[in-house]
Design an enzyme around this catalytic site. Structure first.
Site, PDB file in Angstrom:
ATOM      1  N   TYR A   1       0.908  -1.194   0.062  1.00  0.00           N
ATOM      2  CA  TYR A   1       0.060  -0.038   0.022  1.00  0.00           C
ATOM      3  C   TYR A   1       0.789   1.308   0.079  1.00  0.00           C
ATOM      4  O   TYR A   1       1.673   1.362   0.788  1.00  0.00           O
ATOM      5  CB  TYR A   1      -0.956  -0.013   1.331  1.00  0.00           C
ATOM      6  CG  TYR A   1      -1.701   1.070   1.199  1.00  0.00           C
ATOM      7  CD1 TYR A   1      -2.774   1.595   0.451  1.00  0.00           C
ATOM      8  CD2 TYR A   1      -1.827   2.117   2.246  1.00  0.00           C
ATOM      9  CE1 TYR A   1      -3.420   2.708   0.656  1.00  0.00           C
ATOM     10  CE2 TYR A   1      -2.440   3.340   2.803  1.00  0.00           C
ATOM     11  CZ  TYR A   1      -3.273   3.603   1.449  1.00  0.00           C
ATOM     12  OH  TYR A   1      -4.071   4.523   1.550  1.00  0.00           O
TER      13      TYR A   1
ATOM     14  N   HIS B   1      -4.725   5.231  -2.712  1.00  0.00           N
ATOM     15  CA  HIS B   1      -5.971   5.862  -2.655  1.00  0.00           C
ATOM     16  C   HIS B   1      -5.585   7.525  -3.366  1.00  0.00           C
ATOM     17  O   HIS B   1      -4.426   7.902  -2.881  1.00  0.00           O
ATOM     18  CB  HIS B   1      -6.551   6.102  -1.540  1.00  0.00           C
ATOM     19  CG  HIS B   1      -7.067   4.962  -0.968  1.00  0.00           C
ATOM     20  ND1 HIS B   1      -6.859   4.227   0.255  1.00  0.00           N
ATOM     21  CD2 HIS B   1      -7.946   4.084  -1.473  1.00  0.00           C
ATOM     22  CE1 HIS B   1      -7.311   3.138   0.549  1.00  0.00           C
ATOM     23  NE2 HIS B   1      -8.008   2.961  -0.573  1.00  0.00           N
TER      24      HIS B   1
HETATM   25  C1  LIG Z   1       2.437  12.634  -8.655  1.00  0.00           C
HETATM   26  C2  LIG Z   1       3.982  12.958  -8.904  1.00  0.00           C
HETATM   27  C3  LIG Z   1       4.460  12.448  -7.665  1.00  0.00           C
HETATM   28  C4  LIG Z   1       4.672  12.557  -9.971  1.00  0.00           C
HETATM   29  O1  LIG Z   1       5.870  12.939  -9.990  1.00  0.00           O
HETATM   30  P1  LIG Z   1       7.022  13.322 -11.045  1.00  0.00           P
HETATM   31  O2  LIG Z   1       8.517  13.413 -10.341  1.00  0.00           O
HETATM   32  O3  LIG Z   1       6.369  14.242 -11.826  1.00  0.00           O
HETATM   33  O4  LIG Z   1       7.024  11.976 -11.913  1.00  0.00           O
HETATM   34  P2  LIG Z   1       7.962  11.796 -13.257  1.00  0.00           P
HETATM   35  O5  LIG Z   1       8.691  12.871 -13.607  1.00  0.00           O
HETATM   36  O6  LIG Z   1       8.580  10.399 -13.028  1.00  0.00           O
HETATM   37  O7  LIG Z   1       6.841  11.669 -14.372  1.00  0.00           O
HETATM   38  C5  LIG Z   1       5.898  12.601 -14.562  1.00  0.00           C
HETATM   39  C6  LIG Z   1       5.839  12.784 -16.110  1.00  0.00           C
HETATM   40  O8  LIG Z   1       6.985  13.536 -16.280  1.00  0.00           O
HETATM   41  C7  LIG Z   1       7.491  12.899 -17.578  1.00  0.00           C
HETATM   42  N1  LIG Z   1       9.026  13.267 -17.425  1.00  0.00           N
HETATM   43  C8  LIG Z   1      10.015  12.592 -16.886  1.00  0.00           C
HETATM   44  N2  LIG Z   1      11.214  13.091 -17.158  1.00  0.00           N
HETATM   45  C9  LIG Z   1      10.833  13.921 -18.005  1.00  0.00           C
HETATM   46  C10 LIG Z   1      11.809  14.904 -18.660  1.00  0.00           C
HETATM   47  N3  LIG Z   1      13.069  14.878 -18.277  1.00  0.00           N
HETATM   48  N4  LIG Z   1      11.404  15.635 -19.443  1.00  0.00           N
HETATM   49  C11 LIG Z   1       9.910  15.595 -19.714  1.00  0.00           C
HETATM   50  N5  LIG Z   1       8.938  15.141 -19.229  1.00  0.00           N
HETATM   51  C12 LIG Z   1       9.409  13.796 -18.006  1.00  0.00           C
HETATM   52  C13 LIG Z   1       7.032  11.440 -17.415  1.00  0.00           C
HETATM   53  O9  LIG Z   1       7.260  10.729 -18.561  1.00  0.00           O
HETATM   54  C14 LIG Z   1       5.829  11.560 -16.874  1.00  0.00           C
HETATM   55  O10 LIG Z   1       4.912  11.757 -17.885  1.00  0.00           O
HETATM   56  P3  LIG Z   1       3.874  10.570 -18.215  1.00  0.00           P
HETATM   57  O11 LIG Z   1       3.012  10.043 -16.947  1.00  0.00           O
HETATM   58  O12 LIG Z   1       2.967  11.156 -19.384  1.00  0.00           O
HETATM   59  O13 LIG Z   1       4.784   9.493 -18.779  1.00  0.00           O
HETATM   60  C15 LIG Z   1       3.961  14.508  -8.598  1.00  0.00           C
HETATM   61  O14 LIG Z   1       3.196  15.092  -9.500  1.00  0.00           O
HETATM   62  C16 LIG Z   1       3.621  15.055  -7.147  1.00  0.00           C
HETATM   63  O15 LIG Z   1       4.520  14.971  -6.224  1.00  0.00           O
HETATM   64  N6  LIG Z   1       2.398  15.239  -6.878  1.00  0.00           N
HETATM   65  C17 LIG Z   1       1.751  16.218  -6.027  1.00  0.00           C
HETATM   66  C18 LIG Z   1       1.721  14.907  -4.910  1.00  0.00           C
HETATM   67  C19 LIG Z   1       0.683  13.962  -5.265  1.00  0.00           C
HETATM   68  O16 LIG Z   1      -0.430  14.322  -5.713  1.00  0.00           O
HETATM   69  N7  LIG Z   1       0.904  12.768  -5.042  1.00  0.00           N
HETATM   70  C20 LIG Z   1       0.133  11.410  -5.239  1.00  0.00           C
HETATM   71  C21 LIG Z   1      -0.596  11.233  -4.317  1.00  0.00           C
HETATM   72  S1  LIG Z   1      -1.598   9.785  -4.605  1.00  0.00           S
END
Ligand SMILES: CC(C)(COP(=O)(O)OP(=O)(O)OC[C@H]1O[C@@H](n2cnc3c(N)ncnc32)[C@H](O)[C@@H]1OP(=O)(O)O)[C@@H](O)C(=O)NCCC(=O)NCCS
Length: 278
Positions: free
Chosen positions: A118, A159
């Site tokens: 989880y 979730h």
């Molecule tokens: C959800 C979350 C954790 C994602 O983290 P992140 O570090 O942005 O994730 P990644 O960079 O690995 O991937 C995000 C996107 O960026 C893209 N990406 C990764 N590296 C990249 C780069 N160098 N250039 C351009 N895009 C890139 C990925 O392909 C991905 O796109 P896709 O999903 O269409 O494939 C982040 O948005 C966040 O912290 N949100 C707020 C907290 C939250 O809501 N958490 C989830 C609760 S359930």
């Protein structure tokens, strides 16, 4: 934290387990990332209790992301909320999660010792998003599962608010599937909000079968019988039956058509049956 990140930022990201000294920093980060207010005991537990896999992504020494997960028996799935009661010191500004039964994440046919993971928390600092840090943390959890739980862990679930499109997009792009819609799952600043359960099945894990799965399965089984071969099978059965009635025929090894012709000729000749002009 720096505003413009070098394109090589990901190569400088390091991973390490969270520890007690990180509590103040991750409190600030969780406050920025989530509308949910966790009690102090939650931070204490995720940084000290070994049942949690709590990993920090750091950049030049500072935490820029974290993932917290718990691998547990599938029979404890409904106990994912921590602590077991909503925080008592709720203010108008705080929020909490309602306890929800997610007990049907795995089909009941899996043994009780089957495990699930989880995800309690996954977040990345805003300036570091879309650089692969979230994916790196999720992949590290999968790696941890494969080394500790091996193939006993059949699902990873979490979730998410129905309005958190970025996270939903992130998980769906990584093969997580929506499992439950959870009306009024969250209470955020006194307002009830809906959530989803998302699940990624691994190591052959699957949810309980629905009526559509049964229909699909029966359909596949029937298709594998090759309906076109059914007349041939009936013919073979009739052939065996006749052979048992006419053991003297000595034609058991003949191929279908040849056997058929021979059999018909013999039967006509013997007057056992009448040819109807076919
Ligand atoms: C959800 C979350 C954790 C994602 O983290 P992140 O570090 O942005 O994730 P990644 O960079 O690995 O991937 C995000 C996107 O960026 C893209 N990406 C990764 N590296 C990249 C780069 N160098 N250039 C351009 N895009 C890139 C990925 O392909 C991905 O796109 P896709 O999903 O269409 O494939 C982040 O948005 C966040 O912290 N949100 C707020 C907290 C939250 O809501 N958490 C989830 C609760 S359930």
């Amino acid at each position: 934290m720096t505003d413009v990140l070098p394109t090589t930022a990901l190569s400088e990201i390091k991973l390490r387990l969270l520890c007690h000294d990180d509590i103040e920093r991750i409190k600030v980060l969780c406050g920025e990332w989530f509308p949910i207010e966790y009690p102090d005991s939650w931070y204490h537990d995720i940084t000290s209790n070994k049942k949690f896999f709590s990993l920090a992504a750091t950049y030049r020494g500072g935490i820029v992301g974290m993932i917290v997960a718990e691998i547990k028996s599938r029979t404890k799935v409904h106990k994912e909320y921590y602590p077991s009661k909503p925080p008592v010191l709720l203010t108008q500004q705080s929020a909490y999660i309602f306890i929800h039964q997610d007990g049907d994440i795995l089909a009941s046919s899996f043994p009780v010792e089957t495990q699930v993971a989880y995800i309690l928390s996954l977040g990345v600092v805003k300036e570091f998003r879309k650089h692969g840090v979230g994916s790196l943390l999720l992949d590290s959890l999968k790696e941890h599962i494969s080394t500790t739980a091996q193939d006993h862990c059949k699902a990873i679930y979490l979730h998410v608010l129905t309005t958190n499109n970025t996270a939903i997009h992130f998980y769906e792009n990584r093969d997580f599937k929506q499992h439950h819609y959870l009306p009024y799952y969250y209470s955020i600043r006194g307002v009830l909000k809906d959530g989803f359960t998302y699940v990624l099945y691994i190591n052959g894990g699957h949810p309980p079968w629905t009526i559509f799965d049964y229909i699909h399965h029966i359909g596949s089984a029937l298709a594998s019988l090759s309906p076109c071969s059914i007349p041939q099978r009936i013919y073979r059965q009739a052939q065996n039956l006749l052979r048992s009635f006419l053991p003297w025929s000595g034609i058991s090894s003949k191929s279908g058509i040849e056997y058929s012709r021979t059999m018909w000729r013999r039967l006509i000749f013997l007057g056992h049956i009448r040819c109807l002009g076919c």
